[in-house]
Each structure stands twice: as structure tokens, then as C-alpha cells.
Design a protein around this motif. Structure first.
Motif, PDB file in Angstrom:
ATOM      1  N   LEU A 695      -9.409   4.745 -12.215  1.00 44.05           N
ATOM      2  CA  LEU A 695      -8.507   5.389 -11.262  1.00 44.05           C
ATOM      3  C   LEU A 695      -8.289   4.521 -10.019  1.00 44.05           C
ATOM      4  CD1 LEU A 695      -9.669   9.134 -11.455  1.00 44.05           C
ATOM      5  CD2 LEU A 695      -7.561   8.135 -12.341  1.00 44.05           C
ATOM      6  N   ARG A 696      -9.334   3.804  -9.595  1.00 42.52           N
ATOM      7  CA  ARG A 696      -9.181   2.934  -8.429  1.00 42.52           C
ATOM      8  C   ARG A 696      -8.198   1.793  -8.729  1.00 42.52           C
ATOM      9  NH1 ARG A 696     -10.579   5.322  -3.693  1.00 42.52           N
ATOM     10  NH2 ARG A 696     -12.742   6.064  -3.708  1.00 42.52           N
ATOM     11  N   ASP A 697      -8.265   1.230  -9.938  1.00 44.56           N
ATOM     12  CA  ASP A 697      -7.318   0.182 -10.314  1.00 44.56           C
ATOM     13  C   ASP A 697      -5.888   0.731 -10.280  1.00 44.56           C
ATOM     14  OD1 ASP A 697      -6.970  -2.610 -11.711  1.00 44.56           O
ATOM     15  OD2 ASP A 697      -5.764  -1.195 -12.867  1.00 44.56           O
ATOM     16  N   ALA A 698      -5.724   1.937 -10.824  1.00 46.48           N
ATOM     17  CA  ALA A 698      -4.382   2.540 -10.813  1.00 46.48           C
ATOM     18  C   ALA A 698      -3.941   2.863  -9.389  1.00 46.48           C
ATOM     19  CB  ALA A 698      -4.380   3.805 -11.664  1.00 46.48           C
ATOM     20  N   GLN A 699      -4.903   3.282  -8.543  1.00 49.10           N
ATOM     21  CA  GLN A 699      -4.579   3.564  -7.142  1.00 49.10           C
ATOM     22  C   GLN A 699      -4.058   2.307  -6.436  1.00 49.10           C
ATOM     23  OE1 GLN A 699      -7.962   5.329  -5.104  1.00 49.10           O
ATOM     24  NE2 GLN A 699      -6.814   7.227  -4.834  1.00 49.10           N
ATOM     25  N   CYS A 700      -4.696   1.176  -6.703  1.00 47.79           N
ATOM     26  CA  CYS A 700      -4.247  -0.081  -6.088  1.00 47.79           C
ATOM     27  C   CYS A 700      -2.796  -0.369  -6.460  1.00 47.79           C
ATOM     28  CB  CYS A 700      -5.135  -1.247  -6.533  1.00 47.79           C
ATOM     29  SG  CYS A 700      -6.778  -1.256  -5.792  1.00 47.79           S
ATOM     30  N   ARG A 701      -2.473  -0.215  -7.733  1.00 47.22           N
ATOM     31  CA  ARG A 701      -1.114  -0.513  -8.190  1.00 47.22           C
ATOM     32  C   ARG A 701      -0.111   0.488  -7.613  1.00 47.22           C
ATOM     33  NH1 ARG A 701      -1.808  -4.278 -12.034  1.00 47.22           N
ATOM     34  NH2 ARG A 701      -3.892  -4.421 -12.901  1.00 47.22           N
ATOM     35  N   ASP A 702      -0.504   1.762  -7.625  1.00 46.06           N
ATOM     36  CA  ASP A 702       0.391   2.780  -7.073  1.00 46.06           C
ATOM     37  C   ASP A 702       0.623   2.552  -5.584  1.00 46.06           C
ATOM     38  OD1 ASP A 702       0.674   3.939  -9.480  1.00 46.06           O
ATOM     39  OD2 ASP A 702      -0.335   5.827  -9.021  1.00 46.06           O
ATOM     40  N   ALA A 703      -0.450   2.203  -4.870  1.00 43.00           N
ATOM     41  CA  ALA A 703      -0.323   1.984  -3.432  1.00 43.00           C
ATOM     42  C   ALA A 703       0.563   0.774  -3.135  1.00 43.00           C
ATOM     43  CB  ALA A 703      -1.703   1.801  -2.798  1.00 43.00           C
ATOM     44  N   LEU A 704       0.399  -0.297  -3.930  1.00 39.74           N
ATOM     45  CA  LEU A 704       1.251  -1.475  -3.745  1.00 39.74           C
ATOM     46  C   LEU A 704       2.718  -1.139  -4.000  1.00 39.74           C
ATOM     47  CD1 LEU A 704      -0.557  -4.612  -5.222  1.00 39.74           C
ATOM     48  CD2 LEU A 704       0.188  -4.226  -2.880  1.00 39.74           C
ATOM     49  N   GLN A 705       2.947  -0.380  -5.081  1.00 41.63           N
ATOM     50  CA  GLN A 705       4.324   0.007  -5.363  1.00 41.63           C
ATOM     51  C   GLN A 705       4.879   0.892  -4.253  1.00 41.63           C
ATOM     52  OE1 GLN A 705       6.290  -1.129  -7.689  1.00 41.63           O
ATOM     53  NE2 GLN A 705       7.969   0.109  -6.897  1.00 41.63           N
ATOM     54  N   ASP A 706       4.019   1.763  -3.716  1.00 45.79           N
ATOM     55  CA  ASP A 706       4.440   2.636  -2.622  1.00 45.79           C
ATOM     56  C   ASP A 706       4.778   1.808  -1.381  1.00 45.79           C
ATOM     57  OD1 ASP A 706       5.058   5.042  -1.467  1.00 45.79           O
ATOM     58  OD2 ASP A 706       3.014   5.452  -0.793  1.00 45.79           O
ATOM     59  N   ILE A 707       3.958   0.794  -1.098  1.00 42.98           N
ATOM     60  CA  ILE A 707       4.240  -0.087   0.047  1.00 42.98           C
ATOM     61  C   ILE A 707       5.590  -0.754  -0.132  1.00 42.98           C
ATOM     62  CG2 ILE A 707       3.539  -2.209   1.218  1.00 42.98           C
ATOM     63  CD1 ILE A 707       0.629  -1.447   0.631  1.00 42.98           C
ATOM     64  N   ARG A 708       5.825  -1.305  -1.326  1.00 47.43           N
ATOM     65  CA  ARG A 708       7.097  -1.986  -1.577  1.00 47.43           C
ATOM     66  C   ARG A 708       8.273  -1.032  -1.429  1.00 47.43           C
ATOM     67  NH1 ARG A 708       4.073  -5.293  -5.883  1.00 47.43           N
ATOM     68  NH2 ARG A 708       4.287  -3.508  -7.261  1.00 47.43           N
ATOM     69  N   THR A 709       8.120   0.168  -1.984  1.00 49.03           N
ATOM     70  CA  THR A 709       9.206   1.149  -1.899  1.00 49.03           C
ATOM     71  C   THR A 709       9.470   1.543  -0.451  1.00 49.03           C
ATOM     72  OG1 THR A 709       8.647   2.033  -4.087  1.00 49.03           O
ATOM     73  CG2 THR A 709       9.971   3.436  -2.637  1.00 49.03           C
ATOM     74  N   GLN A 710       8.406   1.813   0.303  1.00 45.31           N
ATOM     75  CA  GLN A 710       8.580   2.244   1.689  1.00 45.31           C
ATOM     76  C   GLN A 710       9.150   1.118   2.549  1.00 45.31           C
ATOM     77  OE1 GLN A 710       8.401   5.283   2.272  1.00 45.31           O
ATOM     78  NE2 GLN A 710       7.282   5.934   0.444  1.00 45.31           N
ATOM     79  N   LEU A 711       8.794  -0.128   2.246  1.00 47.90           N
ATOM     80  CA  LEU A 711       9.384  -1.255   2.966  1.00 47.90           C
ATOM     81  C   LEU A 711      10.878  -1.377   2.665  1.00 47.90           C
ATOM     82  CD1 LEU A 711       6.607  -3.986   2.632  1.00 47.90           C
ATOM     83  CD2 LEU A 711       7.349  -2.867   4.739  1.00 47.90           C
ATOM     84  N   HIS A 712      11.242  -1.122   1.416  1.00 41.88           N
ATOM     85  CA  HIS A 712      12.664  -1.099   1.060  1.00 41.88           C
ATOM     86  C   HIS A 712      13.400  -0.054   1.890  1.00 41.88           C
ATOM     87  CE1 HIS A 712      13.180  -4.011  -2.000  1.00 41.88           C
ATOM     88  NE2 HIS A 712      12.459  -3.421  -2.927  1.00 41.88           N
ATOM     89  N   VAL A 713      12.825   1.158   1.926  1.00 39.80           N
ATOM     90  CA  VAL A 713      13.467   2.246   2.669  1.00 39.80           C
ATOM     91  C   VAL A 713      13.554   1.905   4.153  1.00 39.80           C
ATOM     92  CG1 VAL A 713      13.275   4.675   3.324  1.00 39.80           C
ATOM     93  CG2 VAL A 713      12.726   3.978   0.987  1.00 39.80           C
TER      94      VAL A 713
END
Length: 978
Positions: A695-713
Motif C-alpha cells: 500500500l505504501r508503494d501505491a501511495q507513493c505513485r498515487d501521491a506523485l500523480q496527485d502532485i502532477r495533476t494539482q500542478l497542472h491545475v
């Protein structure tokens, strides 16, 4: 200034001395009188002429017969009081070029006023009515031949000097001075005391200026030389063309259509579309009251046909489904109330930023497809033969169905767009605001043949025109179009004037960067095996030939998301629970236990943020949140005692794990990753450790994707604010949104750091760290943003700024976490190598394309020179005087093009010779051109001498070149979009 300040008193005294008769006090008699013995008193001074002795009234009138707009003052014994040539007896006689008197003068109205750039002048004026009247012409012609432009065709009371109109014209074009401010300054120059009542002639000034703008455009387009006259003007004929773009039969070689595929990009026309919502027009006046002069002859599309097409079009239904562009999603509601035009849609030549003929049209409710389609089709009617690279910030959506939408237009607009003749792209800075999937084919960084075009030139043209937005907003349709047409024509002409230096600097940059990137590409390529490079290259080549193939610049993440991992673990636990003899430890599963802990961790982070605000007004809400959190922890402890009882023992010995404290958000939760390494193996069952690690590995990926998405916005919000948000209320709301978005980015970054720290504790160091790197504050930046430390260093050293795809250093968050383990890392390396290859190719293309554009400019100027010479004797209905004027003007225009061609050749020749490319007839010496002078340093002294062909200015120009170079780079990278 320090040297000047001690002299300020002396300078002030000299300024006051001007109010006296100064050195001419001893001459109380007029020195201009023929007989010194009978000389009249000298009391008149002309403030427009150079300083000299005072004159008598008669001599002053005699000397000013052709200077009726000079300002006079009279010495009254105490000071100089204002007078005028009219008051001392000057009468202006028209129609007699030899200065003879008229036997039958026709007086103009008593309040006849001549307005010059030094103010209003009441003038006594007579028209010729004697036997010379036929030669002198009508009253209007007599005025025009005196350089007086009448305000009306019948019995004018006001005229404007041609020099005034020329002066205002250039002031409005270069300084964007409004008509109101300029006219007000004329009144202030006439009387700045308020003691005189001047007749308001502002409306006639506006009318005359509109006519003047129109006439100048006609004259410069050669319409006076055409036998068909003004009525024969063709659509778009008054627009100033781009000389560097490909124009078949003008500046393209005969075999341009037969070149090899790898050189076809040399003859592609780059155009850009966009809409500017600054150039609004209020719903005032009408075409009946304020008609459009020469509608469709310049940059605007013809209005009548345009409105007919728009009438049959309903609400905007098909808007952009791609992220980032509120201009389309708000097409029917954005700032349209009370406006006849909410802005303009434009089409420009994107490489050289020329407004295209018939490439402008008003928008009514935002950026509708029909507006942009109609404008695009009209602009392309003159460029049907050449292939086109079309950039638009929503090209990914707009290009879909463009062929079908065009078929709904009138038959004369059904332009052929064969498959492959148009390549669609998104401007570089706008591309980053789109989703990445299936968008590499729209990136100018990856499109073969795009060279270093950025597609953002249209934004720079909007920035250039915005100073006139306020003044044109309240104009009628004809006045507004006339002003904008004139501004864009001037802008295009200035582009032609500046092309020689612009292309020189661009070529210098391209030559340097092509070498740098080629060396970098070769060095990095050597690090990998030939088999690997061949495999990577084949993927790119296949995709470039067919963009439906897998995208080599993008890899969709195959790392499992947190939700997917939970589903996988749930299925596994469900299979275990169904096995014979299995006994559940608790009604909450092991997955539920770890999931609850992770949810508590997220809840704890939000509570810590809430407590950090120190807002006393929100203490009740904070108390309720702490109470709920304490209750959740106590429930979690009960489940914890079942699955990890040894952890409960360890937590009992740790004061930081107590829940009976006020600031409960600081309590330690006791997840397996928080337990020290020496105790973890005995305190935590292996299945619990495995679940949290996954779950921690998946959290890292989800958080990175969230960072990228929020930076886009966040990036989109900044652009939306700059482009479209005005006034205090909307700005405040937008600032709040941007602040909230920044908080989301910060929370996503904090989540990644927590997850990575936990993963490191559970799994230890390993290859996964190459993909999931340590996240610093400098790493949290948009894909288009450069490293802050690099930017600061460049600023400190006054080096040229970033960022751009050709120069930037991309944060690792945009090229990591695409796949699991070492394979994912290599895939990210492949993508970065592919991008490096694209950067190298784009710079090499730019280096090759610029000499071709230089050649095209020379060929276009040569064609224009010949065209003006061919216009000399086209009309047969003119008298000798008019024919002389037509001939003189044509020779002057041809001479201008010849000089521009010679100057451009002189600047570029050295680069062409060094490039080793074949040089055609365009590069032959220009007959009659005198090379410009350059400065050189000889024995420590700067001398000016004639330049050799192709030689650049010497070292004394280096500082100016450096400044201009930085400006060019800043402009090309569009640091500030408007």
C-alpha cells in the motif's frame, strides 16, 4: 545628473531670460525693413521660428505667407502677449502657386480654423475664383494641395495639416496614444490657461483620422497606381505580407514541391490561432452610423458574410473536453453582457508573428468553433498550395471534425485540406496544461520539421496590441476596425524592418545550440548499446510516420494505484478466509486494519494543518475534530491489539503514543513502518508488513500523480487569471482558488514524503529509489518550470533565462514512477533519451530552416521592388503632375525594398558562406545599394567605415548585442503571457 545639478541655477536663469527680448533689446526698429531710416517698430516675435530679432507686423506677415501655422507673441512694453498671424493681417490665398494675387477671391468662413501639431489657428483664407480656378481645382482640391485636409466635403470650417495627421498617426502606432488625449494636448498647446473658449472639433478630428488611416493603407498597397482604383481592391490586399513565409511563384524555388521528404519542412507555413478577449467592443453605434471602410480588404474578414454565417449558428455545444481551457467551457457566459464583440479570433504566421490577411474576426460569446473555423478558412484562402503546421491551444479538440464543419460554409469557402497537408499542434507553454496521454503528436518539441517554433507568437501579438484595448472598446464598428487594422499593419511593417537583425540573432543561437545538443546527444547515445539505441530509434521513427502507434514520449503508469492494490489484497484475503479451517481474528480484516491506520495518518495530517492556523474563531471546530480523532485512535488500538499485540506493548512504554492529551494530533499511531527495525520483525506478522509495503508503494505513485495533476491545475489557474480575470472581485476569488490549489499541492507532497519514508523503513534502500526519489521543495514544479536554483544562478550571473524544452531541466517527478522497479527506471531513461533526440533534431532543423527563410526574404523584397516599378505607367487617365507623383512614389517604394534587401544580404551573407549551403541568385550583390557603415576599433580608437559584405559590428557592439540577445530569448520563451 550629479555634474548637472550645480549648473541647474544657471540653466534656470537662461530659461527665464527667454521671456525677455534678450540680446535684441537694443534693436527697437525692425531689421527686416528695406529702408532702415523708415523702419517700423519691432514688436513681433515668432516662437515657432528660430530665435532672432523682433520684427514689425508687415515684415512678419510677408515672411510667413507659407507658414500660416506659426505662433506669434507681441512685446507690449512689459511682457510678450499672445497674438496671431490673422490678427496682424495675414491672408492665405489658395490656387496661386506663383504667389500672385487673385482677382476674384472666395473667402472661407470667418471661423475657419487650421489645426496643426502646435494647436488651433484661426486663419483668414481665400479660395481662388478667378480665371485660374480651373487649374487650381475645386475648393477641396485647393485645400489638399496646400496640405490642408478638410474635415468635410462641403464648405469646411476646419482643416488639419498633413504634418499633423502624419505626426498623430505615428504617435498612435508607436506610442498607442489615443485620439482623445492627442486632441486634448492640441487644445492645451493653444491655450493652457482656460481663459479662451475653443470650439470643440474632436468629432471632426476622429472622422479625419479614420479617413487618413484608410487612405494611407490604400496608398501603401499601390491602389492609387491601379487603373481599377479603390473599388478594385481585392480581399486582404491591404494587409502587409510576411516575406519569410513561403509564397509560391514569389519566393519559393521552382522545384520546391519535389524535394525529398526530409527537407519538406523547409516549405511548410506555420500558422497559429487564438482568441483575445481584451479587444472587446461595447454594444454602441452601428455600421450605419460608423461604417467600416474597406471591410475585408485587410486583416478583418468581410463583416457582412461573416455575420450571415454566424446568424445560422446556435449555442456552443461542442467544447473542449481536454483539461485546462476555460475559454471554451465558458464560451457562452464569459463577460459578454453589454458587448457586441467579446474579443477577436486571430490567425497569424507563428514563426515570424505577422498578422495574416483576413485572419481576424470578432467573437460574440467566447471562442466558438464557428468563429475560429470561419477566420481560419478565410486566412488560408491565399495559402492553399503549401503544407501547413497549425497551432492552437485546443488543437487536440478543434482539429476533430474541422473538415466536416467547413462543408457547412458557403461554397467559396470550401477550401481543400487533403490528408497530410496540415499538421496540428499545441503551443509549447499551453501543451503542458493538457493531459499527457495521446498528446505527444501535438507537441512542437516532438513534431518532425517543427524546428524551434513555439506557437506562442500570437500571445506576443496580443501583448503588443493591448494598450489600445481600452480606447477601442467604446468605438463604433468602423472606427475600431480602422484602428486595429492600422495597428496590425504597422506591426507587420516593423516586423519586416526588424527581420534582418532578428534572423541574424536567431541563426547565431541556432548554430550554437545545435552544436551543443548534438554533442550531448552523441555522448549520451554512447552510453547504451547499439541494439538498444536502434530499438529506441525504431520506436520513434514508426511513431513519427504513424502517430497511432505507441507513443515513445509517454508511458502510461503500470504501477498499481492504491485502490487497485486494495482490491488485489481484498481478493487474496477473501480466498484465504474461504479456505478450510480458517478462523478470523477480528471482524475487521488485516487489510482493513492497515487501511484504517493509513486513513488515520491522513486525518492526522489534516488535523495538524487545522491546528497550525491559530484561529481562535475556529477553536470549537478544532475541539470537535480532536474529539473525533481521539475516538478513532481508541478504536484503532483495539484492532491493533488483535493483529499486532507486541506493538501495543511497545506503545505503552512510549509517551508520544498516549491519547490522553489535548493536542491529540501529535500522537504516534504505531503503524508497522513506525516501529524500529530491531523490533519490527518480532512485533509485526509478515502478512501485515507485506500489506503495508504494497500500500505504501501505491501511495507513493498515487501521491506523485496527485502532485502532477494539482500542478497542472495550478498552472491553468495562473494562465486563466492572466488572460481572462479582471476587476477586484473576480481577482480575489481567483487568488483564493490559487491559494487553495497550492495547499492541495503541499498536502500531496506531504503524503508522498510520508509514504516514501514508510516504504524505506519497510523495504530498505534499493533500486526503487531511482524511481521514487527524495522529494525536495525545488522538485515540486511544473513540467515547463526550470530548477529554481538554476534560475537564481542565471539571474545572479545575468545569463539568459529558462525555461524551455530546448534548455530546461525537468523535475524528476515528471519522469519517474512510470513502472515498477528497474524496468520502469530504464523506460524513463528511454523517454528522456527520446526527448533529447527530438531536441537535437529541432535545433538542427532550425539551423537549416533559417537560411531558407533568409533567402525567401531576399526573394520577396526583390519581387516587391519589381512590382512597384511595374506600377509606374499603369494608369492612363492622369495629368502630368499626378503621373509624376505616381512615378515618384513607386520609385521611392522600390528604393526602400532595394535598400532593405541590400542591408539584409549584408548582415546574412557571412552566415550563408559559413553554412556551406548552395547560394542562388538572391544572394547576388544588390545593384545601387550603398553598404551601411559600421564602427570598428582601430588602435584603441572607434572609427566608422564602410562594412565588408557579411561582416558584423565589432566589440563595441557586444554589449548591445548581449542585451538584444536576452530580449530575443525572453520574447521567444513567452515569459509573460497576456
Amino acid at each position: 545628473m550629479k555634474d548637472w545639478l550645480p549648473m541647474a541655477g544657471a540653466v534656470l536663469d537662461e530659461l527665464v531670460r527667454r521671456d525677455s527680448r534678450s540680446d535684441f533689446r537694443k534693436f527697437d526698429r525692425c531689421l527686416s525693413c528695406a529702408d532702415a531710416g523708415t523702419a517700423r517698430p519691432a514688436t513681433i516675435r515668432c516662437t515657432t521660428c528660430d530665435v532672432g530679432a523682433l520684427e514689425c507686423e508687415e515684415c512678419c506677415v510677408q515672411r510667413h505667407r507659407r507658414l500660416a501655422c506659426h505662433r506669434l507673441t507681441r512685446w507690449n512694453g512689459q511682457y510678450f502677449e499672445v497674438t496671431s498671424l490673422q490678427q496682424i493681417g495675414l491672408v492665405v490665398q489658395l490656387g496661386h502657386a506663383d504667389g500672385s494675387s487673385c482677382s476674384n477671391p472666395h473667402p472661407a468662413p470667418k471661423d475657419f480654423c487650421v489645426i496643426d501639431f502646435n494647436g488651433h489657428h484661426n486663419v483668414t483664407l481665400n479660395y481662388c475664383g478667378c480665371d485660374k480656378a480651373g487649374e487650381a481645382g475645386t475648393h477641396q482640391e485647393q485645400l489638399l494641395r496646400r496640405d490642408y485636409y478638410p474635415s468635410t466635403l462641403t464648405e469646411p470650417h476646419t482643416v488639419y495639416t498633413v504634418r499633423l495627421l502624419e505626426h498623430y498617426h505615428i504617435q498612435s502606432l508607436q506610442g498607442k496614444t489615443s485620439m482623445y488625449d492627442y486632441y486634448a494636448s492640441l487644445e492645451r498647446m493653444t491655450d493652457n490657461t482656460g481663459t479662451k473658449k475653443l470650439q470643440d472639433r474632436y468629432k471632426s478630428f476622429m472622422r479625419v483620422v479614420a479617413q487618413w488611416r484608410f487612405l494611407k493603407r490604400l496608398k501603401r498597397a499601390g491602389r492609387a497606381h491601379d487603373p481599377t482604383g479603390i473599388d478594385g481592391t481585392q480581399p486582404g490586399e491591404l494587409a502587409v505580407q510576411c516575406p519569410a513565409c513561403p509564397h509560391p511563384e514569389i519566393n519559393l524555388p521552382p522545384n520546391w514541391e519535389d524535394v525529398s521528404e526530409d527537407l519538406q519542412y523547409l516549405y511548410v507555413m506555420c500558422v497559429a490561432l487564438d482568441a483575445c478577449f481584451r479587444l472587446k467592443r461595447r454594444d454602441v453605434s452601428s455600421t450605419e452610423k460608423d461604417p467600416i471602410l474597406g471591410g475585408g480588404w485587410g486583416y478583418f474578414v468581410e463583416d457582412t458574410g461573416y455575420q450571415q454565417v454566424l446568424t445560422g449558428y446556435g449555442e456552443q455545444n461542442e467544447v473542449s473536453t481536454c483539461s485546462g481551457f476555460a475559454a471554451m467551457t465558458q464560451a457562452n457566459i464569459k463577460y459578454a453582457k453589454g458587448y457586441n464583440a467579446s474579443g477577436v479570433g486571430v490567425v497569424i504566421c507563428s514563426r515570424h508573428e505577422f498578422m495574416l490577411a483576413n485572419g481576424v474576426g470578432d467573437t460574440q460569446l467566447g471562442e466558438k468553433w464557428v468563429n475560429m473555423d470561419y477566420i481560419f478558412v478565410n486566412a488560408m484562402l491565399r495559402h492553399l498550395v503549401v503544407r501547413k503546421l497549425v497551432t492552437y491551444d485546443i488543437a487536440c479538440q478543434w482539429s476533430k471534425g474541422i473538415l466536416g464543419r467547413i462543408t457547412q460554409f458557403p461554397s467559396h469557402l470550401h477550401i481543400p485540406l487533403p490528408t497530410g497537408s496540415i499538421q496540428y499542434a499545441i503551443p509549447k507553454l499551453h501543451w503542458s496544461a493538457h493531459e499527457r496521454k495521446e498528446h505527444s503528436k501535438y507537441s512542437l518539441n516532438f513534431i518532425p520539421g517543427a524546428a524551434r517554433s513555439d506557437g506562442e507568437g500570437v500571445e506576443r501579438r496580443f501583448w503588443w496590441i493591448q494598450p489600445v484595448a481600452n480606447s477601442t472598446k467604446s468605438m463604433g464598428p468602423g472606427g475600431r476596425q480602422g484602428v486595429l487594422e492600422d495597428q496590425w499593419g504597422y506591426g507587420n511593417w516593423r516586423k519586416i524592418v526588424d527581420l534582418a537583425e532578428l534572423m541574424r540573432r536567431r541563426y547565431m543561437l541556432a548554430r550554437e545550440q545545435a552544436a551543443v545538443h548534438k554533442l550531448e546527444y552523441d555522448n549520451i547515445t554512447k552510453l547504451y548499446s547499439k541494439k538498444t539505441i536502434k530499438e529506441w530509434t525504431n520506436k520513434v521513427v514508426e511513431w513519427e510516420a504513424d502517430t497511432t502507434k505507441p507513443d515513445p514520449y509517454y508511458t502510461e503508469s503500470t504501477g498499481r494505484s492504491e485502490a487497485q492494490i486494495k482490491q488485489d489484497i481484498a481478493k487474496e484475503e477473501q480466498a484465504k478466509s474461504a479456505a478450510p479451517g480458517h478462523i478470523s481474528k477480528h471482524k475487521v480484516s488485516a487489510l482493513g486494519f492497515i487501511t484504517t491506520g493509513l486513513e488515520l495518518e491522513e486525518m492526522q495530517a489534516r488535523l495538524q494543518d487545522q491546528a497550525a492556523t491559530n484561529d481562535d474563531s475556529k477553536l470549537p471546530q478544532l475541539f470537535e475534530a480532536r474529539t473525533a480523532f481521539r475516538h478513532r485512535i481508541q478504536q484503532f488500538r483495539a484492532i491493533q491489539a488483535v493483529y499486532t499485540p507486541q506493538i501495543i506493548v511497545l506503545l505503552a512504554q512510549d509517551d508520544a503514543s498516549r491519547t490522553d492529551i489535548v493536542e491529540v494530533e501529535k500522537v504516534r499511531l504505531g503503524l508497522p513502518s513506525e516501529i524500529q527495525t530491531q523490533h519490527r520483525a518480532t512485533a509485526c506478522p509478515p502478512d501485515i508488513l507485506a500489506i503495508e509495503a504494497r500500500l505504501r508503494d501505491a501511495q507513493c505513485r498515487d501521491a506523485l500523480q496527485d502532485i502532477r495533476t494539482q500542478l497542472h491545475v495550478q498552472d491553468r489557474l495562473y494562465k486563466l487569471k492572466k488572460l481572462h480575470v479582471r476587476h477586484q472581485g473576480p481577482n480575489t476569488r481567483m487568488q483564493t482558488d490559487i491559494k487553495g490549489q497550492s495547499n492541495r499541492v503541499r498536502r500531496a507532497a506531504a503524503k508522498y514524503r510520508r509514504a516514501r519514508k514508510a516504504k524505506l523503513a519497510l523495504m530498505g534502500p534499493g533500486p526503487w529509489e531511482n524511481e521514487l526519489c527524495v522529494l525536495t521543495d525545488n522538485d515540486i514544479r511544473g513540467v515547463q518550470d526550470d530548477d529554481p536554483d538554476s534560475v537564481t544562478e542565471r539571474s545572479r550571473k545575468q545569463k539568459r533565462p529558462g525555461p524551455a524544452e530546448g534548455h530546461r531541466r525537468v523535475s524528476w517527478i515528471w519522469k519517474s514512477a512510470d513502472r515498477d522497479g528497474q524496468t520502469g527506471y530504464l523506460d524513463s531513461v528511454r523517454i528522456e533519451w527520446t526527448k533529447l533526440r527530438a531536441r537535437c533534431q529541432r535545433w538542427m532543423e532550425e539551423k537549416r530552416l533559417l537560411p531558407e527563410e533568409m533567402r525567401r526574404v531576399l526573394a520577396w523584397l526583390q519581387f516587391q521592388e519589381s512590382l512597384w516599378m511595374a506600377r509606374i505607367n499603369r494608369r492612363s487617365d492622369v495629368d502630368d503632375a499626378l503621373q509624376e507623383g505616381l512615378t515618384a512614389y513607386a520609385h521611392k517604394q522600390a528604393h526602400i525594398r532595394r535598400n532593405m534587401r541590400g542591408t539584409s544580404r549584408q548582415i546574412w551573407l557571412k552566415f550563408m558562406q559559413e553554412s556551406g549551403l548552395e547560394m542562388g541568385a538572391e544572394w547576388e550583390p544588390v545593384a545601387g545599394y550603398v553598404p551601411r557603415k559600421v564602427r570598428r576599433r582601430v588602435n584603441g580608437r572607434v572609427v566608422e567605415e564602410e562594412a565588408d559584405e557579411g561582416v558584423e559590428e565589432e566589440e563595441e557592439e557586444e554589449e548591445e548585442d548581449a542585451i538584444a540577445y536576452r530580449r530575443l530569448v525572453e520574447r521567444d520563451q513567452v515569459e509573460d503571457l497576456v
